[in-house]
Design a protein around this motif. Structure first.
Motif, short mmCIF file in Angstrom:
data_model
loop_
_atom_site.label_atom_id
_atom_site.label_comp_id
_atom_site.label_asym_id
_atom_site.label_seq_id
_atom_site.Cartn_x
_atom_site.Cartn_y
_atom_site.Cartn_z
N LEU A 135 -9.91 0.40 -7.78
CA LEU A 135 -8.88 -0.25 -6.98
C LEU A 135 -9.46 -1.41 -6.18
N THR A 136 -8.87 -2.61 -6.36
CA THR A 136 -9.34 -3.79 -5.65
C THR A 136 -8.27 -4.40 -4.74
N ASP A 137 -6.98 -4.27 -5.12
CA ASP A 137 -5.91 -4.88 -4.34
C ASP A 137 -4.70 -3.97 -4.27
N VAL A 138 -4.18 -3.80 -3.03
CA VAL A 138 -2.93 -3.09 -2.81
C VAL A 138 -2.01 -4.05 -2.07
N TYR A 139 -0.85 -4.31 -2.66
CA TYR A 139 0.16 -5.18 -2.06
C TYR A 139 1.26 -4.26 -1.53
N ILE A 190 0.30 -6.81 10.12
CA ILE A 190 -1.16 -6.70 9.94
C ILE A 190 -1.79 -5.81 11.00
N GLU A 191 -1.47 -6.02 12.26
CA GLU A 191 -2.09 -5.22 13.33
C GLU A 191 -1.74 -3.74 13.22
N ALA A 192 -0.50 -3.45 12.85
CA ALA A 192 -0.09 -2.04 12.70
C ALA A 192 -0.88 -1.35 11.59
N TYR A 193 -1.11 -2.03 10.48
CA TYR A 193 -1.89 -1.44 9.39
C TYR A 193 -3.35 -1.27 9.79
N ASN A 228 -8.83 1.62 6.78
CA ASN A 228 -10.11 1.73 6.09
C ASN A 228 -10.31 0.69 4.99
N PHE A 229 -9.29 -0.12 4.70
CA PHE A 229 -9.46 -1.18 3.71
C PHE A 229 -10.43 -2.22 4.26
N LYS A 230 -11.24 -2.80 3.38
CA LYS A 230 -12.21 -3.81 3.80
C LYS A 230 -11.52 -5.00 4.44
N ASN A 231 -10.48 -5.51 3.76
CA ASN A 231 -9.73 -6.66 4.25
C ASN A 231 -8.26 -6.29 4.32
N TYR A 278 -12.62 4.04 -2.89
CA TYR A 278 -13.47 2.96 -2.40
C TYR A 278 -12.68 1.82 -1.76
N ILE A 279 -11.67 2.18 -0.96
CA ILE A 279 -10.86 1.14 -0.32
C ILE A 279 -11.66 0.34 0.70
N GLU A 280 -12.82 0.83 1.06
CA GLU A 280 -13.67 0.07 1.97
C GLU A 280 -14.19 -1.21 1.31
N TYR A 281 -13.94 -1.35 0.00
CA TYR A 281 -14.30 -2.58 -0.73
C TYR A 281 -13.05 -3.32 -1.22
N ALA A 282 -11.87 -2.80 -0.94
CA ALA A 282 -10.62 -3.35 -1.48
C ALA A 282 -9.86 -4.16 -0.42
N THR A 283 -8.86 -4.92 -0.89
CA THR A 283 -8.03 -5.75 -0.01
C THR A 283 -6.61 -5.21 0.03
N LEU A 284 -6.08 -5.11 1.23
CA LEU A 284 -4.70 -4.70 1.46
C LEU A 284 -3.91 -5.93 1.88
N HIS A 285 -2.84 -6.22 1.16
CA HIS A 285 -1.97 -7.37 1.44
C HIS A 285 -0.68 -6.82 2.04
#
Length: 159
Positions: free
Chosen positions: A61-65, A96-99, A107-110, A83-90
């Motif tokens: 998993l690399t991207d979650v929109y 953004i602040e709530a997530y 725990n998402f990297k970005n 491994y969401i610590e290496y993935a991006t959450l859009h």
């Protein structure tokens, strides 16, 4: 509203991308557990809950929109071993602040702003102040044509 039930796609290693339909409000426990080839997930704005281990073991998993403005109830282990610590959450810019404060999302990297899928940023006008018109491939048109046009960052159907 529909649900994706318990273990519906469990172990589907060939599944690489998933666009969850707008009609789905809940993802059940372990629905995508062990989908080791899954790289991209698109979650609609109607989502209200994501169950235990729903995306556990999705190691690529690399991207979650996630289009949900109010953070959906999400089990803390929904992304275990993904491994969401290496993935991006859009997510929506206003959320953004709530997530960044919510488990397990924080725990998402970005965690970044969703980008307009039309590729057109804002309303564009020409030198005379007229709104610009584009086709679905992003080509500028002199005027709207029959079919789907993008006018002022909105998709418009012209009959």
């Amino acid at each position: 509203m529909a649900n994706i039930g318990y273990e519906t796609f469990h172990g589907c290693s060939g599944l690489t991308n998933i666009i969850i339909p707008n009609s789905v409000a809940n993802i059940g426990n372990q629905a995508f557990y062990g989908c080791s080839g899954l790289t991209t997930v698109i979650i609609p704005n109607a989502m209200s809950s994501i169950g235990d281990g729903a995306f556990s073991g999705c190691s690529e998993l690399t991207d979650v929109y996630c289009y949900v403005e109010v953070v959906p109830f999400t089990a803390s282990n929904a992304f275990k071993n993904s491994y969401i610590e290496y993935a991006t959450l859009h997510v929506p810019a206003t959320s953004i602040e709530a997530y960044k404060e919510a488990e397990p999302w924080k725990n998402f990297k970005n965690i970044i702003e969703l980008v307009n899928p039309s590729g057109i940023q804002g309303i564009k006008v020409d030198k005379d102040g007229n709104t610009l018109v584009y086709d679905l491939n992003g080509r500028r048109l002199t005027e709207p044509v029959r079919g789907i046009n993008i006018i002022g960052s909105k998709k418009v159907i012209v009959k």
